[in-house]
Design a protein around this motif. Sequence first.
Motif, PDB file in Angstrom:
ATOM      1  N   LEU A 107     -23.941 -14.185  11.268  1.00 25.91           N
ATOM      2  CA  LEU A 107     -23.193 -12.819  11.461  1.00 25.91           C
ATOM      3  C   LEU A 107     -23.735 -11.893  12.605  1.00 25.91           C
ATOM      4  CD1 LEU A 107     -21.076 -10.752  10.561  1.00 25.91           C
ATOM      5  CD2 LEU A 107     -22.729  -9.978   8.862  1.00 25.91           C
ATOM      6  N   ILE A 140     -15.862 -16.093   8.954  1.00 22.88           N
ATOM      7  CA  ILE A 140     -16.874 -14.701   8.865  1.00 22.88           C
ATOM      8  C   ILE A 140     -17.247 -14.538   7.492  1.00 22.88           C
ATOM      9  CG2 ILE A 140     -16.901 -12.325   9.236  1.00 22.88           C
ATOM     10  CD1 ILE A 140     -14.702 -12.829  11.556  1.00 22.88           C
ATOM     11  N   ASP A 141     -16.397 -14.839   6.330  1.00 25.81           N
ATOM     12  CA  ASP A 141     -16.691 -14.263   4.998  1.00 25.81           C
ATOM     13  C   ASP A 141     -18.022 -15.343   4.618  1.00 25.81           C
ATOM     14  OD1 ASP A 141     -15.117 -12.359   4.770  1.00 25.81           O
ATOM     15  OD2 ASP A 141     -13.716 -13.475   3.968  1.00 25.81           O
ATOM     16  N   LYS A 180     -14.413  -8.709  11.408  1.00 25.64           N
ATOM     17  CA  LYS A 180     -13.214  -9.074  11.455  1.00 25.64           C
ATOM     18  C   LYS A 180     -12.152  -8.205  11.890  1.00 25.64           C
ATOM     19  CE  LYS A 180     -13.253 -10.230   6.804  1.00 25.64           C
ATOM     20  NZ  LYS A 180     -12.820 -10.999   5.483  1.00 25.64           N
ATOM     21  N   LYS A 196     -19.263  -7.649   7.514  1.00 24.76           N
ATOM     22  CA  LYS A 196     -18.260  -8.875   7.864  1.00 24.76           C
ATOM     23  C   LYS A 196     -16.682  -8.356   8.053  1.00 24.76           C
ATOM     24  CE  LYS A 196     -20.855 -12.499   5.643  1.00 24.76           C
ATOM     25  NZ  LYS A 196     -21.091 -13.404   4.416  1.00 24.76           N
TER      26      LYS A 196
END
Length: 539
Positions: free
Chosen positions: A454, A446-447, A426, A422
Motif C-alpha cells: 500500500l 488494493i483491499d 481507491k 486503502k
Amino acid sequence: MKKYILLLAATAGLLVSCTDLTEDPKGQLTEAGYFSTQSELDMGLFALYEQVNHLQNFTNMLYPQWQGDDITANPGSNKQACAEIDKFSVSNNNKGIKDAWKRYYNLIKAANLIVDNVEKTPTTKEEINMALGQARFWRAYAYYYLVRIFGPLPVNLHNANDKGTTPLTNEAGIYKLIVEDLEFCEKVLPTKYDKEPRRLFNVDVYITQQAAKSTLAAVYMSMAGYPLNLGKDYYAKAATKAKEVIDGVKAGKYNLQMDAEWKNVYSYGNNYNNETVLGINNSPLKNWNTDSEFSSCNLFESLDGWGDGWGEIKFWKNFPEGPRKAAVYSPKIRMKDGKLVDWWEKKDGKPVVAEYHPMFTVFTLNADEKGKEVRAPYDYTKPPYLGMCTDTRHKLIRYPEVMLWYAESAARSGSSDLTQAKECLKKVRQRAVNAVEADKVGGVSIDAMSANELAEAAYMEHGWEVAGYWVAMVTRRSDEFRMNRLKENFEYRKANKPLEVATGFTAQESVLVTGSWSDNLIYMPYPDTEVEKNGNLHR
C-alpha cells in the motif's frame, strides 16, 4: 476584485522598497513607518503575497524539479540550465538555483517584516494572528522548499543584519523552525474567509487552517524520510494531520472536494476550485510581475512553444492509462498544419516531431479564432494558445494529494487498521485510471495489499498525480528525494537503454547523464554570488 486592484496600486511603493533592498544579509528587510494602522497592515500582507507570486510566475525557480524521473529537457537550445539539473551536473552559476535562492529569500524577508512589526498595529488580536499566520506560513513554505534543494541554510527569523556571517543551520534545525511556524498557523488561522482580497473568485486566497494542516502532513513525511530518517513516528504524525483534513471535509468543516473528472484538474475553465487546498492566485491584470507565464512551457519549440519541460520516456510509458494520462500528456501531437501524429512517428527514418518525446499539457491552453485563451479543458485537437501571461492559479496542494499522503503515511507508520487508507487510494484511482484498474495496482487488489504494498502504491500514485507539474509543493522529485531514490534516476539515465514505445519504435533520452554517483549530487550547489557574500556557504 476592485479592492484587489486598489491594493495592488497602493502597495507599489512598499513593493519597490522591498525589492530594492540588499539581497544579503538573508532575511533583512526594514521599512520604517508601516504597521501603524489596519490599512498599512493590509498593505504589508499584500506585499507579502506579491513575493509569493514571484516564487512561480516564471520557470527558473522551479528548475531543481528536473531531477525527478518525470521531467527532462531539451539538451540544446536555451535550456542548458534545465539540462544541467536533469543530468545531475549543476554549476554554481545556474540561473535556476540563483533565482530560487533569491526569490525564496525575498519571501522570507517580507514575512519577517510582518512577524517583527505586526504587534505595533492597533487592531484586534484576531487580525494580528491572521497576519502572523500568513507570514509564518509562507516563511515556513520558503524554508521547506529551500531545505529540500540546498540542504543546510543560513537562517534569519528577524530583520537583523547578519553582515554575511550567518552560519549554516542543518536540516534538523530548519525543519524544527518550519514545524514551529506551521503549528502556530494551524492553531490561529480560520477555515475560510469572507472578504476581498482574502477571498477572490469564490476561493480562499489567504492561508486557511486546512492548508496549514496539509502542509504540516507533507513536512512530517519529509522528516520521516531522507535526510533526517525519523521513520515510523513521523509517518504517524503525517497520517494524523492528513486524517484531520480528511475528517474535516467529511464533517463539513473544510470546503474541499475532488473534482468529478480529471480533465478539469488543470482546466483554465476550472481555474478557481475547491480541489485546491493551497494555491497561488496569479493576477488577472497580466502585468508581467504577478501573472503566470507558463502557458507555452509545455508546448514544444518545434510547435512555437518554449518546450521547457519534456516528458521522460520511461515515466510516460509506465503511466497508467486513463483520463489522468490523457490530461497530463497530449495523446497525440498537433502539428502546425493541424495534423495529429504520435510523438514517436517517423517519416523516411526521421522523427516527425523533432523533440521525439512525450509532451506534457498541464499548463497548455487552447486559443480561440482571435488567438485569445479559452477557459475550458485543454483539447489537443484544437489550436494552442501561444501567448504567455495568464491568471492561471497554481495548485500547490490538491485534496487528492492529502488523501494519498494519508494512505502512504498510515501504511509506513505501522498502523494496524489501513481500511480508510486503502479507500483513499481507491478513490483517487477511480477518477484517474480506466475502470478495470481502479481497485487494483499492478494486478494486486488494493483491499488485499500489505502495508508495504500500500505504501509503495500510494507513493507511486502521488507521482502520477503531480507528473510534470513542477509548481506543486511536493513534486515527483520531492517524493524521490524523501525516499532517497534520486540515485536510481541517475543510474537509469546513465544507462539510457532504448525503450520500446510502440510496436516497431524505440526511443532514448536526449540529455545524457555521465560520471559516477555521489551523494553530493542530491543537493544543488550554493549560488556563486551568495558564496561570495557568506563564506559559510560550503559543504
